[in-house]
Scaffold this motif. Structure first.
Motif, PDB file in Angstrom:
ATOM      1  N   LEU A 204       4.308  -2.780   8.482  1.00  0.00           N
ATOM      2  CA  LEU A 204       3.691  -2.023   9.571  1.00  0.00           C
ATOM      3  C   LEU A 204       2.230  -1.719   9.251  1.00  0.00           C
ATOM      4  N   ALA A 205       1.950  -1.320   8.012  1.00  0.00           N
ATOM      5  CA  ALA A 205       0.567  -1.019   7.626  1.00  0.00           C
ATOM      6  C   ALA A 205      -0.317  -2.256   7.759  1.00  0.00           C
ATOM      7  N   ALA A 206       0.197  -3.414   7.370  1.00  0.00           N
ATOM      8  CA  ALA A 206      -0.583  -4.647   7.476  1.00  0.00           C
ATOM      9  C   ALA A 206      -0.884  -4.988   8.938  1.00  0.00           C
ATOM     10  N   ARG A 207       0.101  -4.805   9.801  1.00  0.00           N
ATOM     11  CA  ARG A 207      -0.116  -5.116  11.231  1.00  0.00           C
ATOM     12  C   ARG A 207      -1.171  -4.166  11.826  1.00  0.00           C
ATOM     13  N   ARG A 208      -1.087  -2.886  11.478  1.00  0.00           N
ATOM     14  CA  ARG A 208      -2.020  -1.902  12.053  1.00  0.00           C
ATOM     15  C   ARG A 208      -3.447  -2.163  11.591  1.00  0.00           C
TER      16      ARG A 208
ATOM     17  N   LEU B 190       0.406 -10.521   6.746  1.00  0.00           N
ATOM     18  CA  LEU B 190       1.653  -9.866   6.382  1.00  0.00           C
ATOM     19  C   LEU B 190       1.958 -10.086   4.893  1.00  0.00           C
ATOM     20  N   PRO B 191       2.451  -9.066   4.223  1.00  0.00           N
ATOM     21  CA  PRO B 191       2.683  -9.168   2.779  1.00  0.00           C
ATOM     22  C   PRO B 191       3.870 -10.061   2.444  1.00  0.00           C
ATOM     23  N   GLU B 192       3.827 -10.610   1.246  1.00  0.00           N
ATOM     24  CA  GLU B 192       4.965 -11.357   0.709  1.00  0.00           C
ATOM     25  C   GLU B 192       6.063 -10.368   0.342  1.00  0.00           C
ATOM     26  N   ARG B 193       7.306 -10.757   0.569  1.00  0.00           N
ATOM     27  CA  ARG B 193       8.424  -9.885   0.181  1.00  0.00           C
ATOM     28  C   ARG B 193       8.574  -9.933  -1.340  1.00  0.00           C
ATOM     29  N   ARG B 194       8.266  -8.805  -1.977  1.00  0.00           N
ATOM     30  CA  ARG B 194       8.336  -8.716  -3.423  1.00  0.00           C
ATOM     31  C   ARG B 194       9.164  -7.501  -3.833  1.00  0.00           C
ATOM     32  N   PRO B 195       9.672  -7.512  -5.063  1.00  0.00           N
ATOM     33  CA  PRO B 195      10.413  -6.340  -5.539  1.00  0.00           C
ATOM     34  C   PRO B 195       9.483  -5.140  -5.677  1.00  0.00           C
ATOM     35  N   PRO B 196      10.041  -3.946  -5.752  1.00  0.00           N
ATOM     36  CA  PRO B 196       9.196  -2.761  -5.911  1.00  0.00           C
ATOM     37  C   PRO B 196       8.559  -2.703  -7.296  1.00  0.00           C
ATOM     38  N   CYS B 197       7.657  -1.778  -7.464  1.00  0.00           N
ATOM     39  CA  CYS B 197       7.003  -1.585  -8.756  1.00  0.00           C
ATOM     40  C   CYS B 197       8.046  -1.241  -9.812  1.00  0.00           C
TER      41      CYS B 197
ATOM     42  N   LEU C  50      16.565   1.879   0.740  1.00  0.00           N
ATOM     43  CA  LEU C  50      15.230   2.445   0.557  1.00  0.00           C
ATOM     44  C   LEU C  50      14.194   1.356   0.297  1.00  0.00           C
ATOM     45  N   GLU C  51      14.561   0.373  -0.518  1.00  0.00           N
ATOM     46  CA  GLU C  51      13.641  -0.729  -0.799  1.00  0.00           C
ATOM     47  C   GLU C  51      13.324  -1.507   0.475  1.00  0.00           C
ATOM     48  N   ASP C  52      14.358  -1.713   1.297  1.00  0.00           N
ATOM     49  CA  ASP C  52      14.166  -2.430   2.553  1.00  0.00           C
ATOM     50  C   ASP C  52      13.259  -1.641   3.493  1.00  0.00           C
ATOM     51  N   GLY C  53      13.469  -0.320   3.548  1.00  0.00           N
ATOM     52  CA  GLY C  53      12.649   0.517   4.419  1.00  0.00           C
ATOM     53  C   GLY C  53      11.194   0.545   4.002  1.00  0.00           C
ATOM     54  N   ARG C  54      10.951   0.598   2.688  1.00  0.00           N
ATOM     55  CA  ARG C  54       9.566   0.618   2.216  1.00  0.00           C
ATOM     56  C   ARG C  54       8.850  -0.695   2.529  1.00  0.00           C
ATOM     57  N   PHE C  55       9.564  -1.793   2.463  1.00  0.00           N
ATOM     58  CA  PHE C  55       8.920  -3.056   2.817  1.00  0.00           C
ATOM     59  C   PHE C  55       8.552  -3.074   4.294  1.00  0.00           C
ATOM     60  N   SER C  56       9.397  -2.486   5.132  1.00  0.00           N
ATOM     61  CA  SER C  56       9.071  -2.410   6.561  1.00  0.00           C
ATOM     62  C   SER C  56       7.796  -1.599   6.780  1.00  0.00           C
ATOM     63  N   LEU C  57       7.619  -0.521   6.024  1.00  0.00           N
ATOM     64  CA  LEU C  57       6.393   0.269   6.146  1.00  0.00           C
ATOM     65  C   LEU C  57       5.178  -0.533   5.692  1.00  0.00           C
ATOM     66  N   THR C  58       5.353  -1.343   4.660  1.00  0.00           N
ATOM     67  CA  THR C  58       4.252  -2.183   4.189  1.00  0.00           C
ATOM     68  C   THR C  58       3.855  -3.201   5.256  1.00  0.00           C
TER      69      THR C  58
ATOM     70  N   SER D 188       9.125  -2.391  15.916  1.00  0.00           N
ATOM     71  CA  SER D 188      10.325  -2.874  15.218  1.00  0.00           C
ATOM     72  C   SER D 188      10.277  -2.494  13.736  1.00  0.00           C
ATOM     73  N   ASP D 189       9.101  -2.647  13.097  1.00  0.00           N
ATOM     74  CA  ASP D 189       8.963  -2.252  11.695  1.00  0.00           C
ATOM     75  C   ASP D 189       9.247  -0.762  11.523  1.00  0.00           C
ATOM     76  N   TYR D 190       8.679   0.030  12.414  1.00  0.00           N
ATOM     77  CA  TYR D 190       8.848   1.481  12.330  1.00  0.00           C
ATOM     78  C   TYR D 190      10.313   1.877  12.531  1.00  0.00           C
ATOM     79  N   GLU D 191      10.946   1.278  13.516  1.00  0.00           N
ATOM     80  CA  GLU D 191      12.353   1.577  13.770  1.00  0.00           C
ATOM     81  C   GLU D 191      13.234   1.167  12.585  1.00  0.00           C
ATOM     82  N   HIS D 192      12.902   0.015  11.990  1.00  0.00           N
ATOM     83  CA  HIS D 192      13.662  -0.450  10.825  1.00  0.00           C
ATOM     84  C   HIS D 192      13.519   0.539   9.672  1.00  0.00           C
ATOM     85  N   ALA D 193      12.319   1.057   9.465  1.00  0.00           N
ATOM     86  CA  ALA D 193      12.101   2.027   8.394  1.00  0.00           C
ATOM     87  C   ALA D 193      12.885   3.312   8.660  1.00  0.00           C
ATOM     88  N   LEU D 194      12.884   3.789   9.897  1.00  0.00           N
ATOM     89  CA  LEU D 194      13.651   4.989  10.238  1.00  0.00           C
ATOM     90  C   LEU D 194      15.145   4.761  10.028  1.00  0.00           C
TER      91      LEU D 194
END
Length: 451
Positions: A287-291, A296-303, A277-285, A245-251
């Motif tokens: 996904l990385a945590a699950r793998r 799971l990371p806190e939803r935060r603004p980008p750098c 783009l911001e939403d997609g990058r959070f989905s990748l974050t 689901s995370d991967y599909e959301h990012a795509l």
């Protein structure tokens, strides 16, 4: 948009039709029914002035045409309706705004009574109240409406709706169909000309969008490269539904960003692209945590320094050159650089002064940054910067859209919002059951003969 010759032709045709309509109405006392606001709204989407046939004694077609020309030439979102005295007034201006669906300033004269209301993005409630108070004492309809329009054009923000350059003048005097028939029979035509100030504004908008397009295309490309480097396969061992689901959301976010950028026609449209783009990058974050079997990371603004760095890890204190310290969201890499006394890796863009940090570039970058940071966060981050100062000016929302923490709902004057607007931001109008009704009442109300 009509040429002056076409306007004159319309005026010469409308005058006798209006006179005929007035005679017919005079011969049928008590026959007038309340004007359907959807008809008024339809006319106002084509032009700035509507005169009900039963109120033709209030403003002649020639005077209405001249008033419409004045508003159109100024390229401002000012709407005027002249209605008969028996027109119901409860919530009139609010309902007219909803039916018309265009952000702007609306004035209405009903019999010998007048009031106005406006979206906050084009004129404040207090400014509307002051404007109405200044013209309300005039007894002559022509003088009152011209005074209202003249003052409004000097103070209202935004530009006229694009539909005015595509349709009619909005002066509806019951003979509109007859006028069209005469024009068709005579073989008359008109060429749409864009007014000089509208053309200048549109050129500025296009130039700003093209600057943004370069930056956003870089962002989209960078996100696509992140997806390529991910090396995730939905069927790989250990993959579960949450990961897929995370991967599909990012795509989906990647595809959405490309689609939105392709269809963007104004700088403010870029905000939706960077939001995706911001939403997609959070989905990748996620996904990385699950793998990696991490929390799971806190939803935060980008750098803050470069949104391409991905979601921030924490807030850290940073002092821009010549500025004051402020807390900004930072990624892990930039946090380490700051801790070591080094400069963060800052996103720079092309400007007339060479490559500069995005917050020292032009106002068009407000929507780009607003999509990443959004809400009330961005103004605090940009306090003291060039972009922050520009975004705080009253004209910013009219030129580059609102919704970045400085008020407004994202619709500038002349934008088509339909019924999607905050009625609480539609200020002015009659109180005590008058045009605005309820919370939309003007501050000063009526003296003596008001509703």
């Amino acid at each position: 948009m009509r040429t002056p010759r076409f306007r004159g032709l319309m005026r010469s045709l409308i005058v006798p039709v209006a006179a005929t309509a007035a005679v017919l109405m005079a011969g049928a006392p008590g026959a007038h029914a309340a004007t359907d606001l959807s008809q008024v709204a339809e006319a106002l989407r084509d032009g700035p002035v509507y005169v009900d046939p039963a109120a033709s004694d209030q403003l002649s077609s020639a005077d209405a045409e001249a008033l419409a020309d004045k508003i159109e030439d100024a390229d401002k979102p000012v709407f005027v309706a002249v209605l008969p005295s028996d027109q119901p007034t409860e919530n009139l201006l609010l309902n007219l705004r909803t039916e018309t669906g265009v952000t702007g300033l609306y004035g209405a004269r009903v019999g010998d009574r007048f009031d106005a209301a406006a979206d906050a993005s084009v004129m404040s409630r207090q400014a509307v109240d002051n404007l109405v108070t200044s013209v309300r004492s005039a007894s002559d309809p022509k003088a009152q409406l011209n005074d209202f329009v003249d003052t409004a054009l000097r103070n209202v923000d935004g530009t006229a709706p694009a539909s005015w350059s595509e349709g009619g003048d909005g002066v509806d005097v019951s003979g509109l169909i007859a006028v069209g028939a005469v024009l068709a029979a005579g073989g008359a035509g008109a060429y749409a000309l864009v007014r000089r100030n509208r053309r200048r504004h549109e050129e500025e908008q296009r130039a700003a969008l093209e600057k943004l397009r370069v930056v956003v295309d870089e962002d989209i490309t960078a996100f696509g490269e992140e997806l390529d480097r991910l090396d995730f396969h939905p069927a790989e061992p250990g993959a579960d539904d949450a990961m897929r689901s995370d991967y599909e959301h990012a795509l989906d976010a990647y595809d959405q960003a490309k689609r939105l950028m392709d269809s963007a026609t104004k700088p403010e449209h870029v905000k939706a692209v960077t939001q995706a783009l911001e939403d997609g990058r959070f989905s990748l974050t996620q996904l990385a945590a699950r793998r990696e079997h991490r929390p799971l990371p806190e939803r935060r603004p980008p750098c803050f320094f470069d949104p391409r760095h991905g979601p921030s890890l924490t807030d850290d204190t940073w002092t821009p050159p010549g500025g004051t310290p402020r807390e900004v969201p930072v990624c892990a890499a930039d946090r380490a650089r700051l801790a070591e006394g080094r400069d963060p890796v800052i996103r720079e863009v092309d400007t007339d002064r060479g490559r500069r940090p995005y917050w020292e570039a032009g106002p068009a970058y407000g929507p780009w940054a607003g999509g990443y940071f959004g809400g009330g966060l961005l103004p605090a981050l940009l306090v003291g910067t060039m972009l922050g100062g520009l975004m705080a000016t009253p004209s910013y929302a009219a030129d580059y859209g609102a919704g970045y923490g400085y008020g407004g709902g994202g619709y500038e004057g002349g934008d088509v919002s339909g019924a999607d607007f905050d009625s609480g931001d539609f200020g002015g109008g009659f109180d005590g059951g008058g045009f605005g009704g309820g919370d939309f009442g003007g501050g000063g109300g009526f003296d003596g003969g008001g509703f």
